[in-house]
Design a protein around this motif. Structure first.
Motif, PDB file in Angstrom:
ATOM      1  N   VAL A  60       1.026  -1.000  -0.161  1.00 50.03           N
ATOM      2  CA  VAL A  60       0.145   0.003  -0.124  1.00 50.03           C
ATOM      3  C   VAL A  60       0.865   1.177   0.004  1.00 50.03           C
ATOM      4  O   VAL A  60       1.662   1.485   0.910  1.00 50.03           O
ATOM      5  N   GLU A  61       0.713   2.077  -1.097  1.00 54.46           N
ATOM      6  CA  GLU A  61       1.678   3.325  -1.111  1.00 54.46           C
ATOM      7  C   GLU A  61       1.201   4.236  -0.154  1.00 54.46           C
ATOM      8  O   GLU A  61       0.116   4.712   0.210  1.00 54.46           O
ATOM      9  N   PRO A  62       2.343   4.537   0.840  1.00 58.65           N
ATOM     10  CA  PRO A  62       2.135   5.611   1.922  1.00 58.65           C
ATOM     11  C   PRO A  62       1.535   7.035   1.273  1.00 58.65           C
ATOM     12  O   PRO A  62       2.030   7.487   0.232  1.00 58.65           O
ATOM     13  N   GLY A  63       0.442   7.481   2.028  1.00 55.44           N
ATOM     14  CA  GLY A  63      -0.195   8.510   1.694  1.00 55.44           C
ATOM     15  C   GLY A  63      -1.160   8.551   0.669  1.00 55.44           C
ATOM     16  O   GLY A  63      -1.861   9.573   0.307  1.00 55.44           O
ATOM     17  N   THR A  64      -1.605   7.421   0.229  1.00 47.91           N
ATOM     18  CA  THR A  64      -2.734   7.255  -0.877  1.00 47.91           C
ATOM     19  C   THR A  64      -3.816   6.670  -0.086  1.00 47.91           C
ATOM     20  O   THR A  64      -4.753   6.652  -0.747  1.00 47.91           O
ATOM     21  N   LEU A  65      -3.933   6.270   1.072  1.00 48.21           N
ATOM     22  CA  LEU A  65      -5.233   5.672   1.760  1.00 48.21           C
ATOM     23  C   LEU A  65      -6.282   6.702   2.100  1.00 48.21           C
ATOM     24  O   LEU A  65      -5.814   7.584   2.937  1.00 48.21           O
ATOM     25  N   MET A  74     -12.735   2.513   1.417  1.00 46.12           N
ATOM     26  CA  MET A  74     -11.349   2.924   1.535  1.00 46.12           C
ATOM     27  C   MET A  74     -10.982   2.739  -0.188  1.00 46.12           C
ATOM     28  O   MET A  74     -11.333   2.031  -0.910  1.00 46.12           O
ATOM     29  N   GLN A  75      -9.928   3.824  -0.487  1.00 46.26           N
ATOM     30  CA  GLN A  75      -9.326   3.658  -1.852  1.00 46.26           C
ATOM     31  C   GLN A  75      -7.756   3.776  -1.419  1.00 46.26           C
ATOM     32  O   GLN A  75      -7.501   4.785  -0.677  1.00 46.26           O
ATOM     33  N   PHE A  76      -7.120   3.109  -2.043  1.00 47.10           N
ATOM     34  CA  PHE A  76      -5.628   3.066  -1.775  1.00 47.10           C
ATOM     35  C   PHE A  76      -4.826   2.728  -3.198  1.00 47.10           C
ATOM     36  O   PHE A  76      -5.484   2.081  -4.247  1.00 47.10           O
ATOM     37  N   ILE A  77      -3.623   2.864  -3.246  1.00 47.46           N
ATOM     38  CA  ILE A  77      -2.731   2.635  -4.574  1.00 47.46           C
ATOM     39  C   ILE A  77      -1.903   1.410  -4.030  1.00 47.46           C
ATOM     40  O   ILE A  77      -1.320   1.599  -2.967  1.00 47.46           O
ATOM     41  N   VAL A  88      -7.109   0.494  -5.883  1.00 42.08           N
ATOM     42  CA  VAL A  88      -7.962  -0.548  -5.314  1.00 42.08           C
ATOM     43  C   VAL A  88      -9.017   0.305  -4.559  1.00 42.08           C
ATOM     44  O   VAL A  88      -8.788   1.225  -3.627  1.00 42.08           O
ATOM     45  N   ARG A  89     -10.214  -0.158  -4.569  1.00 42.49           N
ATOM     46  CA  ARG A  89     -11.389   0.401  -3.820  1.00 42.49           C
ATOM     47  C   ARG A  89     -11.812  -0.854  -3.232  1.00 42.49           C
ATOM     48  O   ARG A  89     -12.287  -1.753  -3.736  1.00 42.49           O
ATOM     49  N   PHE A  90     -12.141  -0.398  -1.881  1.00 46.75           N
ATOM     50  CA  PHE A  90     -12.630  -1.790  -0.877  1.00 46.75           C
ATOM     51  C   PHE A  90     -13.796  -1.315   0.036  1.00 46.75           C
ATOM     52  O   PHE A  90     -13.606  -0.066   0.652  1.00 46.75           O
ATOM     53  N   THR A  91     -14.868  -2.083   0.229  1.00 46.71           N
ATOM     54  CA  THR A  91     -16.071  -1.561   1.002  1.00 46.71           C
ATOM     55  C   THR A  91     -16.095  -2.604   1.905  1.00 46.71           C
ATOM     56  O   THR A  91     -16.273  -3.798   1.593  1.00 46.71           O
ATOM     57  N   GLY A  92     -15.977  -2.268   3.360  1.00 46.75           N
ATOM     58  CA  GLY A  92     -16.024  -3.306   4.405  1.00 46.75           C
ATOM     59  C   GLY A  92     -15.095  -2.952   5.508  1.00 46.75           C
ATOM     60  O   GLY A  92     -14.219  -1.817   5.610  1.00 46.75           O
ATOM     61  N   VAL A  93     -14.633  -4.078   6.285  1.00 46.07           N
ATOM     62  CA  VAL A  93     -13.678  -3.923   7.219  1.00 46.07           C
ATOM     63  C   VAL A  93     -12.546  -4.347   6.876  1.00 46.07           C
ATOM     64  O   VAL A  93     -12.538  -5.649   6.623  1.00 46.07           O
ATOM     65  N   ALA A  94     -11.452  -3.628   6.996  1.00 42.29           N
ATOM     66  CA  ALA A  94     -10.234  -3.952   6.739  1.00 42.29           C
ATOM     67  C   ALA A  94      -9.371  -4.792   7.761  1.00 42.29           C
ATOM     68  O   ALA A  94      -9.666  -4.605   8.913  1.00 42.29           O
ATOM     69  N   PRO A  95      -8.386  -5.854   7.493  1.00 37.15           N
ATOM     70  CA  PRO A  95      -7.705  -6.642   8.609  1.00 37.15           C
ATOM     71  C   PRO A  95      -6.918  -5.716   9.365  1.00 37.15           C
ATOM     72  O   PRO A  95      -6.651  -4.450   9.166  1.00 37.15           O
ATOM     73  N   LEU A  97      -4.115  -5.903  10.560  1.00 36.21           N
ATOM     74  CA  LEU A  97      -2.729  -5.580  10.121  1.00 36.21           C
ATOM     75  C   LEU A  97      -2.407  -4.609   8.891  1.00 36.21           C
ATOM     76  O   LEU A  97      -1.380  -4.124   8.722  1.00 36.21           O
ATOM     77  N   PHE A  98      -3.783  -3.963   8.200  1.00 39.05           N
ATOM     78  CA  PHE A  98      -3.671  -3.563   6.974  1.00 39.05           C
ATOM     79  C   PHE A  98      -3.394  -1.933   7.583  1.00 39.05           C
ATOM     80  O   PHE A  98      -3.762  -1.316   8.425  1.00 39.05           O
ATOM     81  N   ARG A  99      -2.439  -1.482   6.536  1.00 40.08           N
ATOM     82  CA  ARG A  99      -1.887  -0.099   6.869  1.00 40.08           C
ATOM     83  C   ARG A  99      -1.040   0.398   5.838  1.00 40.08           C
ATOM     84  O   ARG A  99      -0.489  -0.544   4.901  1.00 40.08           O
ATOM     85  N   GLU A 100      -1.081   1.691   5.605  1.00 38.55           N
ATOM     86  CA  GLU A 100       0.010   2.156   4.461  1.00 38.55           C
ATOM     87  C   GLU A 100       1.469   1.626   4.750  1.00 38.55           C
ATOM     88  O   GLU A 100       1.881   1.525   5.958  1.00 38.55           O
ATOM     89  N   GLY A 101       2.102   1.411   3.488  1.00 43.29           N
ATOM     90  CA  GLY A 101       3.301   0.578   3.624  1.00 43.29           C
ATOM     91  C   GLY A 101       3.709  -0.857   3.940  1.00 43.29           C
ATOM     92  O   GLY A 101       4.558  -1.523   3.707  1.00 43.29           O
ATOM     93  N   GLN A 102       2.354  -1.526   4.175  1.00 45.43           N
ATOM     94  CA  GLN A 102       2.298  -2.949   4.423  1.00 45.43           C
ATOM     95  C   GLN A 102       1.873  -3.562   3.198  1.00 45.43           C
ATOM     96  O   GLN A 102       1.283  -3.002   2.383  1.00 45.43           O
ATOM     97  N   GLY A 103       2.095  -4.943   3.073  1.00 41.42           N
ATOM     98  CA  GLY A 103       1.830  -5.674   2.067  1.00 41.42           C
ATOM     99  C   GLY A 103       0.375  -6.044   1.976  1.00 41.42           C
ATOM    100  O   GLY A 103      -0.205  -6.180   3.129  1.00 41.42           O
ATOM    101  N   VAL A 104      -0.406  -6.277   0.924  1.00 45.09           N
ATOM    102  CA  VAL A 104      -1.701  -6.512   0.859  1.00 45.09           C
ATOM    103  C   VAL A 104      -2.177  -7.327  -0.299  1.00 45.09           C
ATOM    104  O   VAL A 104      -1.127  -7.459  -1.420  1.00 45.09           O
TER     105      VAL A 104
END
Length: 141
Positions: A60-65, A74-77, A88-95, A97-104
């Protein structure tokens, strides 16, 4: 029937059974392979057809969430080690561990415009993962 002929028939039947089992296993595994596309692979091979369910992965590219609809969408790159990106666009509850800079890894489909609409998000972590609660406090902190 001579013994040699009987052995030959037995061997031929066993070989056909093993070949048949191998073909069945190949087709079963081919449809259930659990690979994901990175931005670089999509740039090289082209986008899958719109509406076809696939997986995409990267960081997840930092600063894009960004959040919309009161935080439900949520939308992120997603990036990798190439100049290519996936929105990527996602509707729902994220895990958790999900955050910017982490793998997804996201499961969903591409729209006609090239945006990926995810139905499921999986957060990735490295082999050095420790829950936040168990991480040692840094010196001076």
């Amino acid at each position: 029937m001579r013994a040699r002929t009987r052995r030959l028939y037995t061997f031929a039947i066993a070989a056909l059974l093993v070949l048949g089992a191998a073909v069945l296993a190949f087709f079963a595994l081919r449809e259930n392979v659990n690979l994901f596309y990175t931005p670089q692979v999509l740039a090289e091979k082209g986008m899958p057809e719109a509406g076809k369910e696939v997986k995409v992965g990267g960081w997840v590219e930092p600063g894009t969430l960004t959040y919309a609809d009161g935080g439900a969408t949520m939308q992120f790159i997603v990036i990798d080690n190439s100049p290519n990106t996936i929105t990527v666009r996602f509707t729902g509850v994220a895990p958790d561990l999900f955050r910017e800079g982490q793998g997804v890894v996201a499961t969903g489909s591409f729209t006609e415009g090239g945006t990926f609409t995810a139905k499921l998000l999986l957060a990735k972590h490295d082999e050095n993962y420790q829950p936040r609660e168990l991480k040692p406090l840094e010196a001076g902190g």
